[in-house]
Design a protein around this motif. Structure first.
Motif, PDB file in Angstrom:
ATOM      1  N   ASN A 850      63.670 -15.042  62.038  1.00  0.00           N
ATOM      2  CA  ASN A 850      62.375 -15.645  61.759  1.00  0.00           C
ATOM      3  C   ASN A 850      61.411 -15.153  62.820  1.00  0.00           C
ATOM      4  N   CYS A 851      60.453 -14.290  62.454  1.00  0.00           N
ATOM      5  CA  CYS A 851      59.538 -13.686  63.434  1.00  0.00           C
ATOM      6  C   CYS A 851      58.675 -14.732  64.132  1.00  0.00           C
ATOM      7  N   ALA A 852      58.404 -15.818  63.443  1.00  0.00           N
ATOM      8  CA  ALA A 852      57.496 -16.820  64.013  1.00  0.00           C
ATOM      9  C   ALA A 852      58.132 -17.611  65.148  1.00  0.00           C
ATOM     10  N   MET A 853      59.416 -17.498  65.284  1.00  0.00           N
ATOM     11  CA  MET A 853      60.117 -18.294  66.282  1.00  0.00           C
ATOM     12  C   MET A 853      60.568 -17.409  67.445  1.00  0.00           C
ATOM     13  N   GLY A 854      60.326 -17.872  68.717  1.00  0.00           N
ATOM     14  CA  GLY A 854      60.915 -17.243  69.896  1.00  0.00           C
ATOM     15  C   GLY A 854      60.175 -16.059  70.440  1.00  0.00           C
ATOM     16  N   LEU A 867      66.169  -4.918  67.674  1.00  0.00           N
ATOM     17  CA  LEU A 867      67.209  -5.770  67.102  1.00  0.00           C
ATOM     18  C   LEU A 867      67.268  -5.663  65.590  1.00  0.00           C
ATOM     19  N   GLY A 868      66.375  -4.833  65.020  1.00  0.00           N
ATOM     20  CA  GLY A 868      66.341  -4.712  63.562  1.00  0.00           C
ATOM     21  C   GLY A 868      65.414  -5.696  62.902  1.00  0.00           C
ATOM     22  N   HIS A 869      64.644  -6.440  63.720  1.00  0.00           N
ATOM     23  CA  HIS A 869      63.719  -7.422  63.173  1.00  0.00           C
ATOM     24  C   HIS A 869      62.382  -6.751  62.922  1.00  0.00           C
ATOM     25  N   LEU A 870      61.894  -6.837  61.712  1.00  0.00           N
ATOM     26  CA  LEU A 870      60.621  -6.190  61.348  1.00  0.00           C
ATOM     27  C   LEU A 870      59.496  -7.194  61.562  1.00  0.00           C
ATOM     28  N   CYS A 871      58.891  -7.159  62.791  1.00  0.00           N
ATOM     29  CA  CYS A 871      57.846  -8.117  63.146  1.00  0.00           C
ATOM     30  C   CYS A 871      56.602  -7.370  63.613  1.00  0.00           C
ATOM     31  N   VAL A 872      55.450  -8.057  63.486  1.00  0.00           N
ATOM     32  CA  VAL A 872      54.198  -7.479  63.916  1.00  0.00           C
ATOM     33  C   VAL A 872      53.395  -8.565  64.605  1.00  0.00           C
ATOM     34  N   TRP A 873      52.527  -8.139  65.631  1.00  0.00           N
ATOM     35  CA  TRP A 873      51.738  -9.124  66.405  1.00  0.00           C
ATOM     36  C   TRP A 873      50.350  -9.172  65.804  1.00  0.00           C
ATOM     37  N   SER A 874      50.021 -10.351  65.279  1.00  0.00           N
ATOM     38  CA  SER A 874      48.678 -10.543  64.725  1.00  0.00           C
ATOM     39  C   SER A 874      48.377 -12.024  64.810  1.00  0.00           C
ATOM     40  N   ASP A 875      47.661 -12.385  65.925  1.00  0.00           N
ATOM     41  CA  ASP A 875      47.468 -13.815  66.210  1.00  0.00           C
ATOM     42  C   ASP A 875      48.801 -14.556  66.151  1.00  0.00           C
ATOM     43  N   CYS A 877      53.275 -13.781  66.136  1.00  0.00           N
ATOM     44  CA  CYS A 877      54.286 -12.850  65.630  1.00  0.00           C
ATOM     45  C   CYS A 877      54.556 -13.190  64.176  1.00  0.00           C
ATOM     46  N   ARG A 878      54.469 -12.136  63.267  1.00  0.00           N
ATOM     47  CA  ARG A 878      54.674 -12.376  61.842  1.00  0.00           C
ATOM     48  C   ARG A 878      55.606 -11.308  61.283  1.00  0.00           C
ATOM     49  N   PHE A 879      56.177 -11.651  60.091  1.00  0.00           N
ATOM     50  CA  PHE A 879      57.036 -10.678  59.412  1.00  0.00           C
ATOM     51  C   PHE A 879      56.203  -9.516  58.909  1.00  0.00           C
TER      52      PHE A 879
END
Length: 1927
Positions: A850-854, A867-875, A877-879
């Motif tokens: 869950n990108c929104a957590m941690g 880690l293989g997590h597809l996240c992006v920073w936009s106000d 952390c989001r998927f």
């Protein structure tokens, strides 16, 4: 045995070198009795030893001796001798033998001709020799006083001297005593002596005493340092001597060594050689101790030739000397110098002289080996425990060396082998030389011969290597057990070490136990002769009995046998570890497994089958039993499964080693339940034999069907890989134990064939995203048609679709998580069949993120890409979806904090940087961290993405400060600066500390706070712990060091080099605690304990803790280098507990304990040297126990506080008394009372203040102080009181006016009543006090050391048989006037006619002897005698006194035929019973009215005499002494006989006569003593004083030999020029009321300690006669006669005499009774008890006779039988004895004692009665006095009768044999002819009536008895009267 005080041996001595032992510190004083008893009762165990019993000695112990036959231990201590029971060391007897006035420069006072000008001082008596001489029944006791004087004491009673030497009373030939007979032992406490009793030689009548004594004369270290040249030792006390010990022979030769010829039985070192040959003796012993007949036995002396003082090269030499003893009973005694030979013993390792143990400490002879402990003497400054070693020497080697030496001296001289002792007087002149034509026999080689008389010394020592080394060994004892040699070693610290040696003399095990901490073990230890399982040993203040093995501590066979203790073994059938003798049948094979067999022989068992299927039936189990077990065939056996579940077991046949047994399996319904999550259960099974589980084993019960439940996700794999034989059924999806249960479908046979999921790595899934997941399978063809479900947990179920036979898809899986990342397990289960899964041997998982957590910042968010997590920073952390662009860059790093802020120039500091956006991954910043221009290298393992970087700083060239920069594509800088600095170290304090460690040091410097890691190292290796640092200092705790030495201290930053400094820390010797005081504490704690010791200046902190019962440890305070004070910790209970101290945080251990760690490290740490005795808290109360105390403010206040008795021994400064918050100043403290006062004013605000007393932590509020009210209240009170007072005065005036006369009378009466009441109260108080104190005082004073003055049997008989009923007694048994000899005694003459010759004229003798002989034969005819007695009894003028006389004369006449006499008595008794049964049977034997009743009394007297003398005599005599002493303690009226203390009301002195004791110094040349201090009362008349003086002087002499009071004069020396003869009446006597008052000590005003002399007078003063016969009209002593007082005319003195009710004085009867109660109880118990060794056969026989007669006559009433028994024994015999002690003892029975005995006899009669006592207030006091005790006494009587009844009946033969023995014992004591002649007088007097009776009796007629009687008359008739008249 001899005390090794300083050593000793014949040609080398340790005497001079021996320094006296240090004085025993005060804290070693023994604890008080109750605590001691508590310590004694608890046995102490330590591994393989157990202290069974202890006996503490208040003075230092010296020696002990064992009497195995009697089971007795004799212990000798300074000034005391003790006799202890061997089993429990309880005290049986003791004797005081010191201190005495003595001087080493004076001859013994036993030397009559010796005088001494040197002052004698009070000197302690140290025992030197304590030896047993069983042959003569003696204990030889020699002490250090009187030049080494010896006593011969009685074996069995150490308190009695058996043979007085020199003899006290001069015999016919006076014994000449020489100093050499008295100077036996060494006369100095520290000089050694050994003694050994040798068996008698062929030409000697008694034993001999071998003595070795260190020389203490002129020139020795023991000689007093003065100018005197008197030496009583050189001539009289040789170093070695054999002395005579024949106590039964000529006493003139006792202790002499001139046994013929003279000087050959001593060995004396020449005066000039004594300096070089100082002998210290260790032990003397016989070997072999019990040789077979004809075999040689030798006496050995083990000794040291001490090193010379001042010579550093000189060393002690250990020697063994041998002396030959006679071979067998008839062998000749060898002369001492003829057989004496000595050789050296050397105990040394292979390391040269440094490994030489030169000084012998202790020896123990075993069968073939001599074990010896040696020590290496240390200098004065060395540690207390000297290095010591154990060596063993073969006696065969000693024998071979001696034979070789004699050969080398007399056959083939070899000067380097042997030499004649030229240092002794007897070795002067001769030398070894070849004897011509001589052939030495073996006995001559062993013992020398008459022509080979020189004492020899073998020059080469016998050598041995140490078997064992340890510090401080002091004693040795050895036993051979099994294949081991067990050695017991005592140490100087009070420990006992036990080591087991194998056949190669190698140590296989060792154990140690503390016997008495800090008390050295005496060098002699001995095994119990009766039970070798116990060892006796002695420490400086204790005797201990130690069990050689405590096997019970080993619970299993492996522990027991593996302990390698020779004594312990496994008792197989009892399943316990025991001594061999404690195991039944242990002598047979396999019953007891010894340590030598090893643990491999322990019983073991194997069960077949070992694994059991729960679903299968089994017929039984086979048990294979191996190990050491006896054959179990035929024994009662079961198999025990626990919980009382057992099945039958059997062994087919006998077998050993490996046995087979069969056992039924327990029923299925009793199988134990399976544990959860387990497919099997283990069952423990034991074979049970005779009620004991002897061997056990485990087997397993399994259940294949449980495997699927236990492992649901690997059911098939687990089923086929388990250890059980299980099979997998694919169709049923089940695991079974029988393959036939499976369906026909193909089933896998191995785990690899199971249908299973193949693991597949999947990419992480975003939360809430839908995805199809492929799952690959293996071996799944069978399931292809089955419906499956994908399970991701309990509620996450998705459909599974088959793609092909090896692939399944989980369609549209949507998983959610609220965590940063969560892993879900994936498994396939059969649809509709939950918990049925395809196997997943390697679990397959799916990660959901869950990108929104941690992810709190950009770097963290984007860094998740790795880690293989597809996240992006936009106000936030989001998927990042698949169509969204790739992420860009993050903001510059933000540094929020750095730590530390400084570091050393060398770098290495771990710098922690915290902030945000500190890189997405390590590679972003790996080269991007800088401090100015110095790089800092990040640590990969401590990098946290974006948040934290930890880097190691690099080195800097110089000191500087700069910001920290982090560059991660963009650059960020810290706000704080990091500084490079140079830390410096200046100094260290303290610079020294104990080597135990714990010292807290402080290092001073600058910039010491820098860096991340700091180390302080001592000696470059040992870290200093608990570091605390500031900018300028470092504090840490130093570790322990190994040796006292300086060590360098290194301060190291960041594990780089040491900071330059020259710091040094000195390790010093540890502090030593020597004593704690006091050693008692209240249980609440807080008492100040003072700790004494050394080197406390190094102590920084110290705490005190108590083992087991202690509460929190307490902190102590260091006062100076030698004193510490500690508050005692509180305790949980009252007990004694060990105390531990923690110095600088380290547990305090004594240096000696540390040195002994090699003995047993566990034991060294286990015991504490110090103990605290916890006692109950003290209790306090106010003086009147009130809870409220009123007090007016402003007035001084003094409190009296009562304290209950306790044993704490508190000092006055330990009490704190407070009133509220104000301290009360303590002024007086006694045992019971505390006085304190308050000087300052107490505030009135509170009104009530608690009174609190504090002792340590204990607080007690004892009362509340109530303060007075305000001033207004006081004024109001005064006004009210004034008004009331005025009214009262008016009323009183009116009343007084009207009744003045009545008031006067009333006042007078009231005064008299108050006076009487006060007097009564005083009397009662005194009576109560007397009752409490008299008993203890009397028991203390009543210590009669002399023997009991029993009358001889013949006098007992004549006094008992003829008290006053026989005319013969009255006419002829009159003592002649006594002629006093020079000693003041008068011999007793045998004056009773029955004891002397038959005095008749010679002319009459032939006829009368013939007539008496014929009459005797007639009396021996049963028919004649019975007719004779009956005929006399029928005559009316044959009075009771005649019947008594006849019965007693018959008893004397038939005394030699008691069995015949008994049969006559029984026949006469049958006639008496017949006559009584017809009337009132209960009255039979009530009185003595017939001949047979008196005969029965006499018969009982004869049969009970031995019981009377051996059992009852002593308590009876002590009671008489107690009565007399108690009567004498108070006033006794000499005329009326009445006394203050009595048991008889009629003899009570009913006046309050104040009597004060007077101690008089009296000289009197009589009864064997010269002068004594005698206690009298000041109210005693002079005759009473004389009697007390005579009793004091003559207490060891029978009363019949005492002078009488009228035969002596008493003279008082008032001054050096004035003396007075003291008399009862003289010119100074006072006259009162017309009567003369007898003079008393008070009349003469004789002071305390006055000097009096008593002497025999030539002319008796008979003017007065006996005082008690004086006319009371003319004389009085203490009180006037009562009738005189009743007359109306009274003197002025009498009218003003204080009156008191006479009955008040009856309390004195109770006081006297209470004082005598113990002695009376002891007497009654002695009379009414049965000794197992000597049962009362006569009583049993006679009681059985009475029961038989009652049964024949149908008398079944038990009361009647009880009365018959009582009348025949207690009333007929015992009451007679109780009332007449003069029948038994040679004593004076006064009228007053007779009155007291009447009361006691009445109590005894009441106890034997069965009728209830009806007592009331009017009953006589004689019955009331013992009314409370009578019921208890009655129970004792009834129990006695029952015990007699329960005894085994006696046959006639047994009784006749007993009676014959009694007759034989006292034969020829009486002149039976005199008795016959007296009986004939009755026959002559009643001749016609006797003839008539004989003629009327058919049997008498048939045997012509009347004719024979006429013959007697014819022979006697003519001349009997004239013969008697002439006589």
């Amino acid at each position: 045995m001899a005390r090794r005080a300083a050593g000793g041996a014949p040609l080398s001595a340790r005497a001079a070198a021996a320094s006296p032992p240090p004085p025993r510190p005060p804290f070693w004083a023994p604890p008080p009795c109750p605590l001691l008893l508590l310590l004694l009762l608890g046995a102490v165990r330590a591994g393989a030893l157990e202290i069974q019993r202890r006996f503490p000695s208040p003075t230092p112990t010296n020696n002990f001796a064992l009497d195995g036959a009697a089971g007795t231990v004799y212990l000798a201590a300074v000034n005391r001798l003790y006799q202890l029971s061997g089993a429990n060391l309880s005290l049986e007897a003791e004797a005081a033998v010191g201190p005495v006035a003595d001087s080493p420069l004076c001859h013994a006072p036993q030397l009559p001709q010796a005088s001494c000008e040197h002052p004698r001082r009070l000197t302690d008596n140290y025992n030197k020799i304590l030896q047993l001489d069983p042959g003569q029944g003696l204990v030889v006791v020699c002490g250090s006083i009187y030049q080494g004087f010896c006593q011969l004491r009685r074996r069995g009673n150490i308190s009695a001297v058996a043979v007085r030497f020199p003899p006290a009373a001069p015999p016919a030939e006076p014994v000449t005593v020489f100093p050499s007979m008295l100077n036996v032992a060494a006369n100095h406490p520290n000089a050694s002596t050994v003694g050994l009793v040798l068996p008698p030689a062929a030409d000697a009548g008694g034993s001999r005493l071998l003595v070795g004594a260190t020389y203490t004369g002129y020139g020795s270290a023991f000689f007093p340092r003065n100018r005197s040249l008197e030496d009583h030792r050189f001539e009289n006390t040789p170093e070695i001597a054999i002395r005579s010990l024949d106590a039964r022979g000529d006493l003139a030769k006792l202790f002499t060594f001139d046994l013929n010829p003279s000087d050959d039985n001593i060995l004396k070192i020449k005066q000039g050689a004594k300096e070089q040959h100082k002998l210290g003796f260790v032990r003397a012993f016989l070997h072999p101790p019990d040789p077979p007949p004809g075999a040689p036995s030798y006496a050995y002396l083990a000794l040291n030739s001490e090193a010379r003082a001042g010579d550093k090269e000189s060393q002690a030499r250990s020697l063994l000397a041998r002396i030959c003893l006679p071979r067998g009973a008839g062998g000749d005694a060898k002369k001492l110098t003829e057989s004496y030979i000595q050789l050296g013993l050397q105990c040394a390792g292979g390391a040269g002289r440094g490994d030489l143990y030169s000084r012998l400490v202790s020896v123990f002879p075993a069968r073939e080996l001599l074990f010896a402990v040696f020590e290496r003497p240390q200098g004065a400054s060395a540690a207390r425990a000297a290095p010591a070693a154990l060596c063993a020497f073969r006696f065969a080697d000693v024998q071979a060396a001696i034979r070789a030496a004699r050969t080398a001296c007399f056959v083939e001289p070899a000067p380097d082998v042997v030499a004649v002792l030229d240092s002794v007087v007897q070795g002067t002149g001769p030398a070894c030389e070849r004897k011509r034509n001589i052939q030495l026999q073996p006995e001559q080689l062993d013992c020398g011969a008459a022509h080979l008389q020189h004492p020899l010394s073998i020059l080469q020592p016998l050598k041995a290597t140490p078997v064992f080394r340890a510090p401080g060994l002091s004693s040795v004892a050895v036993a051979s057990v099994s294949n081991y040699t067990v050695v017991f070693l005592g140490t100087v610290s009070g420990r006992l070490l036990k080591i087991n040696l194998n056949e190669s003399m190698q140590v296989v095990s060792r154990r140690v136990v503390t016997v008495a901490y800090g008390e050295p073990v005496h060098h002699v230890m001995q095994f119990d002769p009766a039970d070798p399982g116990y060892l006796y040993l002695m420490t400086s203040h204790q005797m201990a009995r130690v069990k050689v093995a405590a096997c019970a501590v080993h619970a299993t066979c492996g522990d027991c046998v593996g302990a390698a203790d020779a004594y312990c073994g496994w008792c197989a059938l009892e399943t316990r570890c025991t001594l061999q003798q404690d195991c039944a049948n242990s002598s047979q094979q396999h019953f007891w497994t010894s340590a030598s067999e090893g643990p491999g022989r322990c019983p073991t068992m194997t069960v077949l089958p070992a694994e059991i299927d729960v679903r299968q039936e089994y017929p039984g189990m086979i048990l294979q039993i191996s190990g050491s077990l006896p054959s179990l065939s035929g024994m009662e056996m079961t198999c025990d499964y626990g919980n009382n579940i057992r099945t039958v077991a059997r062994v087919p046949g006998p077998a050993f080693g490996h046995q087979i047994a069969y056992c039924n399996l327990l029923p299925k319904h009793q199988f134990p339940p399976f544990p959860p999550h387990q497919d099997h259960v283990t069952v423990e099974m034991f074979v049970r034999v005779n009620g004991r589980n002897i061997v056990g084993a485990n087997f397993t019960i399994y259940d294949c069907s449980r495997i699927g439940q236990v492992y649901p996700h690997t059911a098939c794999t687990s089923c086929l890989s388990t250890q059980w034989p299980c099979f997998w059924c694919t169709q049923q999806h089940a695991c079974v134990s029988n393959q036939s249960q499976c369906a026909a479908s193909p089933n896998p046979m191995s785990p690899q064939d199971c249908p299973q999921i193949l693991p597949l790595s999947l990419a992480p899934m975003p939360t809430a995203g839908s995805q199809t997941i492929p799952v690959h399978l293996a071996n799944a063809a069978f399931f292809q048609s089955a419906a499956l479900e994908c399970s991701f947990g309990q509620e996450e179920i998705f459909e599974a679709v088959w793609v092909n036979e090896s692939t399944v898809h989980c369609n549209q899986v949507v998983l959610h998580t609220t965590q940063k990342s969560q892993v879900f397990p994936l498994s396939l289960q059969l649809k509709g069949r939950p918990a049925r899964f395809l196997d997943s041997p390697d679990p397959m998982t799916v990660e959901v993120y869950n990108c929104a957590m941690g992810s709190l910042d950009c770097s963290q968010c984007l860094g998740r890409e790795d880690l293989g997590h597809l996240c992006v920073w936009s106000d936030g952390c989001r998927f990042r979806g698949p169509l969204q662009p790739l992420p860009g860059t993050c903001p510059a790093p933000e540094i929020r904090a750095i730590e530390p802020l400084s570091g050393p120039l060398d770098g290495g500091t771990l710098l922690t940087i915290r902030g945000r956006n500190l890189g997405r991954r390590l590679s972003d910043v790996v080269y991007g961290v800088w401090i100015g221009s110095v790089a800092c290298e990040p640590l990969a393992d401590r990098y946290t993405v974006s948040e934290e970087i930890v880097c190691a700083t690099g080195p800097a060239a110089g000191a500087f400060s700069d910001v920290v920069t982090v560059n991660a594509s963009k650059e960020g800088k810290s706000r704080e600066r990091f500084s490079y600095v140079m830390p410096l170290v200046y100094s260290l304090e303290p610079a020294m500390g104990p080597k135990a460690g714990g010292t807290r040091i402080t290092i001073h410097g600058s910039d010491l706070h820098v860096g991340s890691e700091l180390q302080v190292l001592l000696n470059d290796t040992e870290p200093c712990t608990e570091l605390v640092r500031t900018d300028t200092s470092i504090a840490c705790t130093v570790p322990g060091g190994t040796l006292p030495a300086p060590v360098p201290v290194c301060v190291r930053f960041e594990r780089r080099g040491c900071v330059r400094s020259n710091l040094t820390f000195w390790y010093m010797w540890n502090p030593v605690i020597t004593a704690i005081s006091p050693r008692r504490s209240p249980v609440s704690g807080g008492r100040t304990i003072t700790v004494a010791g050394e080197r406390f200046h190094m102590v920084q902190n110290v705490s005190m803790a108590v083992h087991h019962i202690g509460r929190q440890p307490t902190l102590c305070k260091v006062l100076n280098s030698t004193l510490i004070t500690c508050p005692s910790p509180g305790a949980l209970s009252n007990a004694s507990a060990p105390v531990d101290f923690f110095i600088n945080g380290r547990a305090y251990a004594d240096e000696l304990a540390v040195a002994e760690e090699l003995l047993d490290p566990e034991e060294a740490q286990r015991g504490s040297r110090f103990r605290l005795d916890y006692l109950p808290d003290p209790q306090f109360s106010t003086a009147k126990r009130e809870k409220w105390i009123k007090h007016h403010p402003g007035e001084p206040l003094t409190l009296v506080i009562h304290k209950e008795q306790d044993s704490l021994g508190l000092e006055s400064h330990e009490y704190r008394v407070k009133i509220g918050q104000v301290a009360c100043d303590i002024q007086i403290v006694s045992e019971r009372v505390i006085h304190c006062s308050v000087n300052e004013s107490l505030g009135t605000a509170e009104g009530q203040l608690p009174i609190t007393i504090q002792v340590g932590n204990f607080n007690q509020t004892i009362a509340t102080l109530q303060l007075g009210g305000s001033e207004t209240a006081i004024i109001v009170s005064i006004v009210i009181c004034s008004v009331l007072l005025l009214l009262s005065v008016v009323a009183l005036f009116v009343f007084c006016t009207k009744s003045r006369r009545a008031e006067r009378y009333w006042q007078k009466t009231l005064l008299q009543m108050e006076e009487m009441e006060s007097q009564i109260r005083e009397e009662i108080r005194k009576g109560f006090a007397e009752l409490q104190t008299d008993m203890t005082d009397l028991t203390k004073e009543l210590n009669r050391s002399q023997g009991i003055p029993f009358l001889e049997y013949k006098h007992f008989v004549t006094r008992t048989f003829f008290p006053k009923c026989s005319s013969l007694y009255e006419e002829r048994y009159i003592l002649p006037s006594q002629t006093l000899n020079s000693q003041g005694s008068s011999p007793v003459q045998e004056t009773h006619p029955l004891l002397g010759e038959w005095k008749i004229p010679e002319s009459c003798r032939p006829n009368m002897e013939e007539g008496i002989s014929l009459f005797s034969s007639l009396l021996n005819n049963k028919h004649f005698l019975i007719v004779f007695v009956h005929a006399l009894e029928q005559q009316k003028d044959f009075a009771v006194r005649d019947r008594c006389s006849l019965a007693s004369l018959l008893t004397i006449a038939l005394h030699s035929k008691l069995e015949y006499y008994t049969s006559i008595m029984k026949e006469l008794l049958v006639d008496l019973i017949d006559a009584s049964a017809a009337k009132n049977p209960k009255l039979m034997l009530r009185r003595t009215e017939s001949v047979v009743e008196k005969m029965l009394t006499n018969w009982m007297s004869i049969c009970m005499y031995s019981c009377l003398r051996e059992t009852v005599g002593e308590p009876f005599f002590l009671l008489l002494c107690a009565i007399k002493q108690q009567i004498n303690k108070g006033s006794i009226d000499a005329i009326t006989g009445k006394a203050r203390y009595t048991l008889n009301e009629e003899w009570l002195l009913r006046e309050n006569i104040e009597a004060k004791p007077r101690n008089l110094n009296v000289s009197f040349q009589g009864c064997g003593m010269d002068s004594l201090s005698v206690r009298a009362m000041d109210t005693d008349t002079l005759t009473q004083v004389k009697e007390k003086i005579l009793e004091a002087f003559c207490k060891n002499v029978p009363y019949s030999q005492w002078p009488r009071a009228e035969d002596v004069d008493l003279e008082w020396f008032a001054s050096s020029t004035q003396s007075y003869i003291l008399r009862d009446l003289d010119d100074t006597s006072v006259v009162e009321d017309g009567r003369k008052k007898l003079n008393t000590l008070a009349h003469y005003k004789i002071p305390e300690g006055a000097s009096l002399a008593m002497s025999l007078t030539d002319k008796k003063d008979n003017t007065l006669g006996r005082v008690k016969d004086l006319d009371t009209e003319k004389y009085f002593h203490l009180v006037l006669p009562t009738d005189e007082l009743a007359e109306p005319k009274k003197s002025h003195r009498q009218s003003h005499r204080k009156k008191v009710l006479p009955e008040i004085y009856l309390t004195r009867l109770l006081s006297t009774k209470g004082t005598l109660q113990k002695f009376l109880d002891d007497l009654f118990k002695a009379i009414l008890s049965i000794r197992e060794d000597k049962p009362p056969l006569a009583v049993k026989y006679f009681f059985d006779f009475l029961e038989e007669q009652a049964e024949k006559r149908g008398i079944s009433d038990p009361d009647t039988l009880h009365i018959w028994k009582t009348n025949s024994l207690p009333l007929r015999f015992w009451v007679n004895i109780l009332k007449n002690p003069q029948f038994v003892f040679d004593i004076d029975k006064t009228d007053h004692i007779d009155a007291c005995l009447s009361v006691i006899a009445q109590a005894f009669i009441d106890a034997c009665s069965i009728s209830d006592l009806q007592l009331g207030k009017d009953s006589p006091t004689n019955k009331l006095l013992y009314a409370k005790e009578i019921p208890e006494y009655r129970k004792i009587v009834q129990r006695y009768y029952k015990q007699i009844h329960d005894m085994t009946p006696l046959s006639e033969q047994e009784m006749n044999a007993h009676l014959a023995e009694e007759s034989r014992k006292y034969q020829n004591e009486f002149n039976t002819n005199v008795a016959m002649a007296e009986i004939y007088k009755y026959a002559k007097r009643y001749r016609p009536q006797i003839m008539t009776a004989l003629e009327a009796n058919p049997t008498a007629r048939r045997t012509q008895l009347q004719h024979k009687f006429e013959q007697v008359v014819a022979l006697m008739e003519d001349n009997i009267y004239e013969c008697y008249s002439e006589a």
